[in-house]
Design an enzyme around this catalytic site. Structure first.
Site, short mmCIF file in Angstrom:
data_model
loop_
_atom_site.label_atom_id
_atom_site.label_comp_id
_atom_site.label_asym_id
_atom_site.label_seq_id
_atom_site.Cartn_x
_atom_site.Cartn_y
_atom_site.Cartn_z
N ASP A 1 7.20 4.39 0.37
CA ASP A 1 7.53 3.05 -0.06
C ASP A 1 8.78 2.85 -1.01
OD1 ASP A 1 7.44 -0.11 0.11
OD2 ASP A 1 5.19 0.57 -0.83
N GLU B 1 -1.62 -7.28 1.79
CA GLU B 1 -0.98 -7.84 0.33
C GLU B 1 0.12 -8.73 1.31
OE1 GLU B 1 -0.61 -6.89 -3.08
OE2 GLU B 1 1.59 -8.24 -3.07
N ASP B 2 0.82 -8.93 2.26
CA ASP B 2 1.82 -10.53 2.26
C ASP B 2 0.93 -10.99 3.56
OD1 ASP B 2 3.24 -9.11 0.67
OD2 ASP B 2 4.83 -8.57 2.04
N HIS C 1 1.37 -0.98 5.89
CA HIS C 1 1.04 -0.62 4.41
C HIS C 1 0.68 -2.22 3.37
CE1 HIS C 1 5.54 -0.48 3.57
NE2 HIS C 1 5.23 -1.00 2.50
N ASP C 2 2.00 -3.66 3.96
CA ASP C 2 2.27 -4.48 3.56
C ASP C 2 1.52 -5.55 3.95
OD1 ASP C 2 3.91 -4.18 1.41
OD2 ASP C 2 5.58 -3.80 2.20
N HIS D 1 11.32 -2.82 6.70
CA HIS D 1 10.74 -1.80 6.05
C HIS D 1 9.61 -0.96 6.56
CE1 HIS D 1 9.99 -0.71 2.27
NE2 HIS D 1 8.41 -1.79 2.17
MN MN Z 1 6.87 -2.07 0.71
#
Ligand code: MN
Length: 730
Positions: A149, A90-91, A86-87, A61
């Site tokens: 995204d 967050e993840d 980018h993630d 992704h």
């Molecule tokens: Mn994403």
């Protein structure tokens, strides 16, 4: 760790990454390439073992997003780094500080913006928008990466559960596609819209797609046939150019079919021809565009009102081009777009292109001014989030407003739409019974004009019926025609009922309904026509209980009537037993309610109200601030009754029913009919959503007791097509 990547997956990921590196148009410096590799290795390790819903390793992704950032938006290394990362915050367990240490402040701030923008916007919209715009004004690249995204998520939406698909597509249509449009990213905007339609209405999408494909051959022929003479002329004039034909996007075809109410075959501008040329030196771009326009109109006749000059005044998002619609060889209108290479780049890449030209020292564009305005707004501490949101959304949609239901669902309405328009837009029964609304938790009348971002909860009453004056409170054709229909029917029914009732009563008294008799009654009640008389009787505003006395009366004295009323001379008044010393309770059990709501001010539960005893002995409820009521309060003191609303919980409790089944024509009507007409249950809100031949709905109802609830559920379950009805938590 158990679930790592297989050898095949590792190779696939490596290939995708190499492909990303190759997609830079300008050669990457060794230093930049190394940084990008570092980000990739870091993100790959951070997401290791995690898979997407589709089963692919997660890292696919962010690489895909980075690829879109480079090849479809045209951003540089820092944006690519941010896209790859980018993630991560967050993840995974890595923090922003880690990103900062490894890739520097700028990349960290981009990732920070993207982390803040993750998730969905539909809850707490205002603060999320503000957040979004803060980042937008901070660094617009955050928004561009966010769009990449979302685009990749939309492209891979297949593996998501249906509910999630709906949520993501709604949000895409609501905010991200318009944002892409505002930033001038046409290709991305169109794809986002098409994909949204594909998941929201798969059948419609497929149909249009099929039709377009069957048109393709004709389109190809048309392009060839149509373009040939133009090409010849342009060559003769020594232009360096490229000519291409593009069909309209599926979404814009669908949009046109909806908004103009036309069929696929009636859309004449399915096709646009685009001429992109390299301007000759020494002559202005604008001049050359008009020269080409003139060459084309030498060949084909232009549609007089269809020349659009976006060069002299570019669109707000920076778009520049010259458009003309001409009559093609097959007697078909064809739109021709004329652009220079520079204009084309702006049209395709939008903000990114502006960005590039700005860096090269170009002038401040329209878009920059817009961004500047947003920055100013943000800096102003006085501007609150909601004002801010309005301002922003006004910029996105000039013709449409977006409102939210109490549950956060969005509805598009034309600018200037009122509460009443909104009610009719949801359902005509909701419109017919509308008494007002709560907008952002404040009570407002039905004529209240809605603004973008408003949260609207329609309030209804079973006692309510459409009035002719409502026409002025609505702007949409749909609402107006529904009001007229309903009013006509209502009025007809009242007249019919009234006539029957009067004739029956007269017959009992052995009096013929002669015009003398009617005239007497008309005068007695201060009316003008017999239709009015019938209607008033039919509506129960005029009581026939004292018909005999009235017919024998010589003249009528208002004083006598009051006297009769106060001493119980009127039977209706007797039934009702009005104790003027105690406040008159206005029940929310509308079926049993023994009062009328004044049509001049349409009071709604919670309003400060006052009652007046009517000649028929009923209580007419006015808003205390109503001018009509003020007049009456000062002139008819005797008839005033103090009135207050009974709290709903005393009489009923709010209940949430979830209903689903197979969609068919009229099912919504059947459901609402059972609730409202058969059982007289008050609706707080009701929404029914149909998709793929199925429908589901949430009904919020005021129910008086569990017996009634059970009966209602049984009855609703019995409606053809209804599969299940369940009680849910509020
Ligand atoms: Mn994403």
């Amino acid at each position: 760790m158990m679930d790592l990547q297989t050898e095949i997956e590792k190779r696939e990921i490596e290939d995708l990454f190499e492909d990303l590196l190759k997609s830079f148009t300008r050669p990457l410096s060794a230093e930049h390439e190394q940084l990008i590799r570092k980000a990739f290795n870091f993100a790959n390790a951070a997401h290791m073992g995690v898979r997407r819903k589709s089963g692919e390793p997660y890292i696919i992704h962010p690489i895909a997003v980075a690829k879109i950032v480079v090849s479809e938006i045209g951003l540089g290394t820092k944006s690519v780094l941010a896209a790859i990362l980018h993630d991560v915050v967050e993840d995974t367990e890595y923090t922003l500080e880690d990103i900062h240490n490894m890739f520097g402040a700028k990349v960290a701030s981009l990732v920070d913006g993207l982390t803040k923008l993750s998730g969905t916007f539909d809850s707490k919209q205002a603060s999320n928008f503000r957040k979004m715009l803060l980042t937008l004004s901070d660094d617009v690249r955050v928004i561009l990466i966010k769009l990449a995204d979302r685009l990749h998520n939309m492209r891979t939406l297949d593996s998501m559960p249906y509910q999630k698909q709906l949520k993501i597509t709604s949000e895409t249509l609501y905010i991200l596609a318009p944002l892409a449009h505002r930033l001038g990213l046409y290709a991305i905007k169109s794809e986002l819209e098409d994909l949204s339609l594909k998941y929201k209405s798969p059948e419609t999408y497929k149909q249009i797609e099929l039709k377009l494909r069957s048109e393709q051959e004709r389109i190809n022929y048309l392009v060839f046939d149509f373009a040939a003479p133009i090409q010849e002329k342009l060559r003769a004039e020594n232009f360096e150019f490229d000519i291409s034909g593009r069909p309209k996007s599926i979404y814009s075809i669908w949009n046109k079919m909806q908004s103009k109410n036309v069929t696929f075959d009636e859309i004449y501008d399915l096709l646009a021809i685009r001429i992109v040329f390299k301007p000759k030196e020494g002559i202005s771009e604008k001049r050359q565009c008009f020269d080409i326009l003139s060459l084309i109109t030498d060949i084909y006749t232009p549609k007089p009102d269809r020349i659009r000059d976006w060069i002299t005044i570019p669109k707000a998002n920076g778009y520049e081009a010259l458009h003309v619609t001409v009559m093609g060889p097959e007697g078909q209108w064809v739109e021709v777009q004329i652009r220079t290479e520079r204009m084309d780049e702006i049209a395709e890449r939008g903000f990114a292109a502006h960005y590039k030209y700005k860096e090269e020292g170009a002038n401040e564009s329209e878009l920059d001014r817009w961004l500047l305005k947003i920055r100013e707004l943000l800096r102003n501490p006085e501007s609150d989030a909601l004002d801010f949101l309005d301002e922003f959304k006004l910029n996105l949609y000039s013709q449409e407003i977006v409102i939210f239901t109490p549950k956060g669902e969005m509805k598009m309405l034309p600018k200037g739409a009122t509460v009443l328009d909104c009610a009719y837009d949801i359902h005509s029964e909701l419109g017919n019974h509308c008494i007002g609304a709560k907008v952002n938790h404040l009570l407002v009348p039905m004529s209240h004009v809605l603004k973008s971002g408003d949260q609207v909860e329609i309030l209804t009453s079973d006692k309510q019926t459409p009035k002719p004056t409502w026409i002025d409170s609505a702007i949409t054709a749909r609402a107006k025609s529904k009001i007229r229909d309903s009013f006509k029917q209502e009025q007809k029914k009242h007249i019919e009922d009234g006539r029957t009732e009067l004739n029956e009563q007269l017959e009992k008294l052995k009096v013929k309904p002669a015009s003398n008799t009617l005239k007497k009654l008309i005068n007695h009640y201060g009316l003008h026509t017999k239709e009015q008389l019938y209607a008033e009787i039919g509506m129960g505003l005029v009581s026939l209980d004292d018909l005999e006395t009235t017919l024998h009366e010589k003249s009528v004295n208002k004083f006598v009537k009051f006297w009769k009323l106060s001493f119980g001379g009127d039977k209706k008044a007797e039934n009702q037993v009005i104790d003027k010393n105690k406040p008159f309770l206005l029940t929310e059990n509308q079926k049993k309610a023994n009062y009328l709501l004044a049509s001049c001010c349409n009071p709604i539960p919670g309003d400060d109200v006052v009652g007046f005893v009517t000649e028929g002995g009923q209580i007419m409820i006015h808003n205390k601030s109503c001018t009509q009521a003020l007049k009456m309060m000062s002139s008819q003191g005797d008839n005033i009754v103090e009135a207050t609303w009974t709290k709903s919980k005393v009489l009923s409790y709010l209940t949430h029913l979830y209903i689903k089944g197979f969609d068919r024509q009229g099912i919504a009507h059947n459901i609402i009919n059972v609730i409202s007409n058969e059982y007289g249950i008050n609706m707080r809100s009701i929404n029914l959503d149909a998709h793929d031949g199925l429908f589901e709905g949430n009904l919020y109802l005021y129910i008086h007791n569990t017996d009634l609830l059970e009966t209602l559920i049984t009855k609703l379950s019995g409606i053809k097509g209804v599969d299940s009805v369940h009680r849910k938590d509020i």
